[in-house]
Design an enzyme around this catalytic site. Sequence first.
Site, PDB file in Angstrom:
ATOM      1  N   HIS A  28       0.800  -1.225   0.000  1.00  0.00           N
ATOM      2  CA  HIS A  28       0.000   0.000   0.000  1.00  0.00           C
ATOM      3  C   HIS A  28       0.835   1.279   0.000  1.00  0.00           C
ATOM      4  CE1 HIS A  28       0.566  -0.769   4.340  1.00  0.00           C
ATOM      5  NE2 HIS A  28       0.547   0.546   4.464  1.00  0.00           N
ATOM      6  N   ASP A  29       1.979   1.289   0.650  1.00  0.00           N
ATOM      7  CA  ASP A  29       2.777   2.521   0.766  1.00  0.00           C
ATOM      8  C   ASP A  29       3.986   2.556  -0.160  1.00  0.00           C
ATOM      9  OD1 ASP A  29       1.374   4.151   2.484  1.00  0.00           O
ATOM     10  OD2 ASP A  29       2.278   3.287   4.301  1.00  0.00           O
ATOM     11  N   LYS A  71       5.720   5.674  -1.297  1.00  0.00           N
ATOM     12  CA  LYS A  71       6.586   6.474  -0.410  1.00  0.00           C
ATOM     13  C   LYS A  71       8.053   6.459  -0.861  1.00  0.00           C
ATOM     14  CE  LYS A  71       3.972   6.373   3.964  1.00  0.00           C
ATOM     15  NZ  LYS A  71       3.934   5.770   5.331  1.00  0.00           N
ATOM     16  N   HIS A 124       1.931   9.991  -2.462  1.00  0.00           N
ATOM     17  CA  HIS A 124       2.403   8.591  -2.453  1.00  0.00           C
ATOM     18  C   HIS A 124       1.321   7.621  -2.944  1.00  0.00           C
ATOM     19  CE1 HIS A 124       0.417   8.096   1.522  1.00  0.00           C
ATOM     20  NE2 HIS A 124       0.526   6.792   1.331  1.00  0.00           N
ATOM     21  N   HIS A 140      -5.954   3.433  -0.367  1.00  0.00           N
ATOM     22  CA  HIS A 140      -5.910   3.160   1.071  1.00  0.00           C
ATOM     23  C   HIS A 140      -6.081   4.410   1.935  1.00  0.00           C
ATOM     24  CE1 HIS A 140      -1.595   4.077   0.516  1.00  0.00           C
ATOM     25  NE2 HIS A 140      -1.528   4.282   1.822  1.00  0.00           N
ATOM     26  N   HIS A 141      -6.028   5.611   1.325  1.00  0.00           N
ATOM     27  CA  HIS A 141      -6.294   6.833   2.104  1.00  0.00           C
ATOM     28  C   HIS A 141      -7.626   7.489   1.740  1.00  0.00           C
ATOM     29  CE1 HIS A 141      -2.656   6.867   4.437  1.00  0.00           C
ATOM     30  NE2 HIS A 141      -1.925   6.719   3.347  1.00  0.00           N
ATOM     31  N   ASP A 181      -4.357  -0.298   8.041  1.00  0.00           N
ATOM     32  CA  ASP A 181      -3.190   0.591   8.061  1.00  0.00           C
ATOM     33  C   ASP A 181      -3.255   1.557   9.239  1.00  0.00           C
ATOM     34  OD1 ASP A 181      -0.794   1.766   7.116  1.00  0.00           O
ATOM     35  OD2 ASP A 181      -1.936   3.293   6.032  1.00  0.00           O
TER      36      ASP A 181
HETATM   37  P1  C2E Z   1       1.489   6.375   8.325  1.00  0.00           P
HETATM   38  O1  C2E Z   1       2.403   6.866   9.415  1.00  0.00           O
HETATM   39  O2  C2E Z   1       1.620   4.960   7.913  1.00  0.00           O
HETATM   40  O3  C2E Z   1       0.017   6.619   8.802  1.00  0.00           O
HETATM   41  C1  C2E Z   1      -1.060   6.066   8.111  1.00  0.00           C
HETATM   42  C2  C2E Z   1      -2.338   6.684   8.538  1.00  0.00           C
HETATM   43  O4  C2E Z   1      -2.602   6.390   9.919  1.00  0.00           O
HETATM   44  C3  C2E Z   1      -2.382   8.188   8.455  1.00  0.00           C
HETATM   45  O5  C2E Z   1      -2.678   8.606   7.141  1.00  0.00           O
HETATM   46  C4  C2E Z   1      -3.530   8.495   9.430  1.00  0.00           C
HETATM   47  O6  C2E Z   1      -4.772   8.242   8.837  1.00  0.00           O
HETATM   48  C5  C2E Z   1      -3.308   7.467  10.529  1.00  0.00           C
HETATM   49  N1  C2E Z   1      -2.490   8.053  11.592  1.00  0.00           N
HETATM   50  C6  C2E Z   1      -1.177   7.844  11.837  1.00  0.00           C
HETATM   51  N2  C2E Z   1      -0.786   8.534  12.927  1.00  0.00           N
HETATM   52  C7  C2E Z   1      -1.852   9.205  13.369  1.00  0.00           C
HETATM   53  C8  C2E Z   1      -2.109  10.087  14.476  1.00  0.00           C
HETATM   54  O7  C2E Z   1      -1.221  10.383  15.281  1.00  0.00           O
HETATM   55  N3  C2E Z   1      -3.384  10.565  14.634  1.00  0.00           N
HETATM   56  C9  C2E Z   1      -4.375  10.243  13.791  1.00  0.00           C
HETATM   57  N4  C2E Z   1      -5.591  10.745  14.000  1.00  0.00           N
HETATM   58  N5  C2E Z   1      -4.178   9.425  12.717  1.00  0.00           N
HETATM   59  C10 C2E Z   1      -2.940   8.906  12.526  1.00  0.00           C
HETATM   60  P2  C2E Z   1      -2.316  10.097   6.678  1.00  0.00           P
HETATM   61  O8  C2E Z   1      -2.653  11.067   7.739  1.00  0.00           O
HETATM   62  O9  C2E Z   1      -2.940  10.275   5.356  1.00  0.00           O
HETATM   63  O10 C2E Z   1      -0.772  10.079   6.552  1.00  0.00           O
HETATM   64  C11 C2E Z   1      -0.145   9.365   5.510  1.00  0.00           C
HETATM   65  C12 C2E Z   1       1.314   9.248   5.761  1.00  0.00           C
HETATM   66  O11 C2E Z   1       1.889  10.593   5.813  1.00  0.00           O
HETATM   67  C13 C2E Z   1       1.676   8.648   7.111  1.00  0.00           C
HETATM   68  O12 C2E Z   1       1.664   7.239   7.023  1.00  0.00           O
HETATM   69  C14 C2E Z   1       3.063   9.223   7.329  1.00  0.00           C
HETATM   70  O13 C2E Z   1       4.033   8.546   6.565  1.00  0.00           O
HETATM   71  C15 C2E Z   1       2.939  10.627   6.785  1.00  0.00           C
HETATM   72  N6  C2E Z   1       2.596  11.620   7.818  1.00  0.00           N
HETATM   73  C16 C2E Z   1       1.353  12.027   8.200  1.00  0.00           C
HETATM   74  N7  C2E Z   1       1.465  12.979   9.172  1.00  0.00           N
HETATM   75  C17 C2E Z   1       2.782  13.180   9.397  1.00  0.00           C
HETATM   76  C18 C2E Z   1       3.540  14.060  10.262  1.00  0.00           C
HETATM   77  O14 C2E Z   1       2.988  14.853  11.035  1.00  0.00           O
HETATM   78  N8  C2E Z   1       4.899  13.993  10.200  1.00  0.00           N
HETATM   79  C19 C2E Z   1       5.523  13.129   9.343  1.00  0.00           C
HETATM   80  N9  C2E Z   1       6.874  13.089   9.352  1.00  0.00           N
HETATM   81  N10 C2E Z   1       4.849  12.274   8.509  1.00  0.00           N
HETATM   82  C20 C2E Z   1       3.505  12.337   8.540  1.00  0.00           C
HETATM   83 FE    FE Z   2      -0.210   5.436   2.979  1.00  0.00          FE
HETATM   84 FE    FE Z   3       1.369   1.977   6.017  1.00  0.00          FE
END
Ligand code: C2E
Ligand code: FE
Ligand code: FE
Length: 389
Positions: free
Chosen positions: A246-247, A250, A275, A301-302, A330
């Site tokens: 799925h990712d 990235k 991504h 997936h998003h 995810d």
């Molecule tokens: P990921 O870390 O694999 O997170 C996947 C999804 O899990 C996120 O999609 C979000 O829906 C949920 N998620 C993860 N952590 C949190 C959280 O602390 N709170 C909430 N409410 N949901 C959470 P999303 O938001 O579309 O993000 C996609 C990807 O973007 C993330 O994959 C990560 O790689 C990156 N990302 C998102 N926010 C941040 C951030 O603040 N800092 C960094 N460095 N990367 C981020």
């Molecule tokens: Fe993703």
């Molecule tokens: Fe993931």
Amino acid sequence: MSDGEILGTARTAKEPEPHEMLRIIFDYAAKIANERRLNHLLMLMADMGREMVVADRCTVWLADWPRSELYSAAAHGVPLLRMPMQAGLAGHCVTTGKAIFIDDAYRNEEFKEVLENGAIAMDRKTGYRTKSLMVIPFRNNDGEITGVYQAINKLTDEEHFSKKDMDYLTLAASYAGKALESALLSHEIEETQKELIFTIGKIGESRSKETGNHVKRVAEYSYILALGLGLPQKEAELLKIASPMHDIGKVAIPDEVLNKPGKLNEAEFDLMKTHAAIGYGLLNKSNREILKAAAIVAHQHHERWNGQGYPQGLKGEDIHIFGRITALADVFDALGSDRVYKKAWPLEPIIALIREERGRHFDPQIVDVFLSELPKLLEIRKQYSDDVL
Ligand code: C2E
Ligand code: FE
Ligand code: FE
Ligand code: SIN
Ligand code: SIN
Ligand code: SIN
């Protein structure tokens, strides 16, 4: 108890007449020619062998030389069975290339030990009585031994297998040879694809410092959710293979953004969001079922059930079921894991958020399955935890 009782009336079976033998061969040749699935093909070969030599049971073992193992179809619809090549008569036969004939397993001296650990030990558990045995090797076009036929208990008055039976089985194996090679090849390709996809999935995650266990867990969660939703076994397995990808998109996200320790600003998050489309672009070129499924998962997936997700803003059932399932798998995993930008959440708030997002971020039905399958999901989480020992 005499063995006659166990084998019953079947003992009086007759050798097939030549015209019957031809019918057996033609019937099976037609089925075998069209069979690409390895386990089904092995079963067909075993059935054909059993009829031709009038045996009670017949097994086809294939040699996996690199791993020094033999494998076989256990029964219809059952996955392949494996054993070390060192064990058993079949192993002896593939390694020496010599046929083995045994008239009475309980009186044979030459293979006494092998038989006691094999057929006789098994009889003790099952109440079966192994008497006569024949094991013969078969070869591919290059003359290499690729497997063995093992026939158990001749059902005619003769009660033991003959040189003629060996010729028949050798013939049967050579008939099946072409189909066997193509089934082996497509099996090999399928296994390779699975491995490749899994490996590529891990690369995508490792760039973002997520562990290989993340993709493993998402795969297992998706599978459990798919089955819980009532998707057919085959679809669930397909999703399990595809969801680790799925990712993959990235890989194209710059390090400063991907591994930024803090919160992303709007521009950075916009870049991050690409991504999904990038993953789709990498995977949608193929017509292969697995890669097509992986492309859908990467793309969707998003997306969110309420239409507020990205990249397409799809809504409800317009989002492919694979995308909807992976979305929940995810997020469940991401929330429970450390990321460069956040610490892992405790379980309670994770479940609370998923409940809260029922009908918003997530398909309500999938949330329901999530809640009812929670014990299984937590088992997976424990089994593939990131904790370093
Ligand atoms: P990921 O870390 O694999 O997170 C996947 C999804 O899990 C996120 O999609 C979000 O829906 C949920 N998620 C993860 N952590 C949190 C959280 O602390 N709170 C909430 N409410 N949901 C959470 P999303 O938001 O579309 O993000 C996609 C990807 O973007 C993330 O994959 C990560 O790689 C990156 N990302 C998102 N926010 C941040 C951030 O603040 N800092 C960094 N460095 N990367 C981020
Ligand atoms: Fe993703
Ligand atoms: Fe993931
Ligand atoms: C199948 O029976 O669906 C194919 C499985 C295999 O090739 O092992
Ligand atoms: C299996 O043991 O399930 C697969 C057999 C093979 O690798 O060909
Ligand atoms: C499926 O592939 O099993 C379902 C397709 C869908 O619901 O979009």
